[in-house]
Enzyme design. Structure first.
Site, PDB file in Angstrom:
ATOM      1  N   CYS A  77       0.836  -1.199   0.000  1.00  0.00           N
ATOM      2  CA  CYS A  77       0.000   0.000   0.000  1.00  0.00           C
ATOM      3  C   CYS A  77       0.871   1.249   0.000  1.00  0.00           C
ATOM      4  O   CYS A  77       1.363   1.666   1.036  1.00  0.00           O
ATOM      5  CB  CYS A  77      -0.923  -0.016   1.223  1.00  0.00           C
ATOM      6  SG  CYS A  77      -1.947   1.448   1.333  1.00  0.00           S
ATOM      7  N   CYS A  86      -0.401   4.103   2.038  1.00  0.00           N
ATOM      8  CA  CYS A  86      -0.229   3.926   3.492  1.00  0.00           C
ATOM      9  C   CYS A  86       1.209   4.233   3.910  1.00  0.00           C
ATOM     10  O   CYS A  86       1.432   4.877   4.922  1.00  0.00           O
ATOM     11  CB  CYS A  86      -0.531   2.488   3.912  1.00  0.00           C
ATOM     12  SG  CYS A  86      -2.089   1.847   3.309  1.00  0.00           S
ATOM     13  N   ASP A  87       2.172   3.739   3.167  1.00  0.00           N
ATOM     14  CA  ASP A  87       3.553   3.727   3.638  1.00  0.00           C
ATOM     15  C   ASP A  87       4.506   4.615   2.826  1.00  0.00           C
ATOM     16  O   ASP A  87       5.635   4.841   3.246  1.00  0.00           O
ATOM     17  CB  ASP A  87       4.104   2.292   3.609  1.00  0.00           C
ATOM     18  CG  ASP A  87       3.265   1.349   4.471  1.00  0.00           C
ATOM     19  OD1 ASP A  87       2.649   1.834   5.430  1.00  0.00           O
ATOM     20  OD2 ASP A  87       3.236   0.141   4.180  1.00  0.00           O
TER      21      ASP A  87
END
Lengths: 109, 309
Positions: B135, B138-139
């Site tokens: 992701c 996300c990261d």
């Protein structure tokens, strides 16, 4: 958010985490991270239920990039349990409350 | 005694929330169970620019938050995180189990979506969250100024590559073929970006690193040559697989494990419906999931009223 949760920054990280007499659970998070929102209510509950046994703190990785890099934060949410200034346990990702308690049980007694 | 739910929806992405919106608006007592975070995969998309009605695009989390608000407005009840672990048939009724609690319902809509496929190579599991990610939204921001590998060649992979160029110093795309499958507009953008390079006809054999990702062994499928590429992070986008484990062999699935339904979204068991990415549809998109969610809700209503067998 529970008032018992400590908001961390570069100015108080050493005092509140590394020099803390009690174990500290630090939530590394950011505003854009959807799973991080799942962790917040769990931490609120832990802060109430384990008051005095463990300190709960939050660090925004966007505002405190140096600390995040220093602690190798490569995915958020990441929870790290510190004791005597050392990392004892690392939990990556949004885990259910039951699992968090299970993983942290040695430090919650 | 509390009235039992007319409909239980399992999964809170675009399909599940839209089904909930339609069911609640039809005045059916409806409960939605979400195992993780509301919004599903759509909520991890940085920018959605092909969902109609948003000519300037809209962020995935914001779109999903709006659909959630709309569904709650009509009375949808939501429980999260509540991970469904099984479905049982009790005569006419169905019963969903969530960690020991049982929720009976007259009809069920499964909208559990899909999750990223893993590479299944040594080092992947050990280093997940330590440089291996599925992701980028996300990261990605945690990799400012770093060197990254992105694995895959489809739309999702290229969208994430473009997102990661905002943070990374350089990105190498490792793809098993010698051309991309992604939409032409995405291909034009990645080929134009000077930060992005390509390793064609290649696959990852092993991910290297102790406490964090340090590199990967990559094999060229044509020459057979193996080499090590140094990297700080590996983002994997090689497709998805359906979240159907909790169903056991209750329902008819296709060869890849997606749920088979008729045009009313009804599965092989009357009263159980499926919608969105978990269904054997040819296009995994928010717009498709939303349409299927609406269809499933209205079909479930007809089933409860005895008009659909």
């Amino acid at each position: 958010m529970s008032e018992k949760i400590v908001q961390l920054s570069a100015t108080n990280f050493k005092e509140e985490v590394l020099d803390s007499k009690v174990s500290v659970l630090v939530d590394f998070w950011a505003a854009w991270c959807a799973p991080c929102r799942m962790v917040t209510p769990i931490l609120d509950e832990l802060a109430e239920e384990y008051e005095g046994k463990i300190k709960i703190a939050k660090l925004n990785v966007d505002d405190n990039q140096e600390i995040a890099v220093k602690h190798n934060i490569l995915s958020i949410p990441t929870l790290i349990l510190f004791k005597d200034g050392e990392e004892q346990k690392r939990l990556v990702g949004a885990l259910p409350k039951k699992k968090v308690i299970e993983e942290l049980s040695p430090w919650l007694k | 005694m509390e009235r039992i739910n007319d409909i239980i929806i399992v999964g809170g992405g675009p399909a599940g929330l839209t089904a909930g919106l339609y069911a609640a608006r039809a005045r059916l007592k409806t409960l939605l169970l979400e195992g993780e975070v509301l919004g599903g995969q759509a909520a991890t998309t940085e920018l959605v620019e092909n969902y109609p009605g948003f000519p300037d695009g809209i962020s995935g989390p914001e779109l999903m938050e709006r659909i959630e608000r709309q569904a709650r407005f009509f009375g949808l009840e939501i429980s999260a995180p509540s991970m469904a672990t099984s479905i049982k048939i009790k005569g006419e009724a169905k019963e969903i189990a969530v960690e020991g609690t049982k929720y009976p319902a007259k009809a069920v809509i499964i909208a559990t979506g899909a999750r990223p496929k893993k590479l299944n190579v040594p080092g992947e599991r050990e280093l997940q969250g330590r440089g291996v990610s599925y992701c980028a939204t996300c990261d990605g921001a945690l990799f400012k100024g770093k060197k990254l590998l992105v694995i895959g060649g489809g739309d999702a992979a290229m969208e994430e590559v473009l997102f990661l160029t905002k943070f990374a110093r350089s990105i190498l795309v490792v793809h098993r073929r010698d051309e991309l499958r992604a939409a032409k507009i995405l291909q034009e953008r990645v080929f134009d970006n000077k930060k992005v390079g390509f390793v064609w006809d290649s696959q990852i054999l092993r991910i290297l690193g102790e406490s964090r990702v340090e590199g990967a062994i990559v094999r060229n499928k044509k020459s057979g040559e193996e080499r090590e590429i140094k990297t700080d992070g590996i983002f994997v986008y090689i497709g998805t697989e359906p979240n159907t484990t909790f169903l056991g062999n209750l329902l008819k699935l296709d060869r890849e494990g997606y749920i088979v339904t008729d045009e009313n979204m009804m599965t092989s068991i009357p009263g159980i419906f499926a919608a969105g990415d978990v269904r054997c549809n040819p296009l995994k998109q928010i717009s498709v999931a939303v349409g299927e969610g609406a269809t499933a809700a209205i079909s479930a209503q007809k089933y409860i009223e005895g008009h659909l067998k």
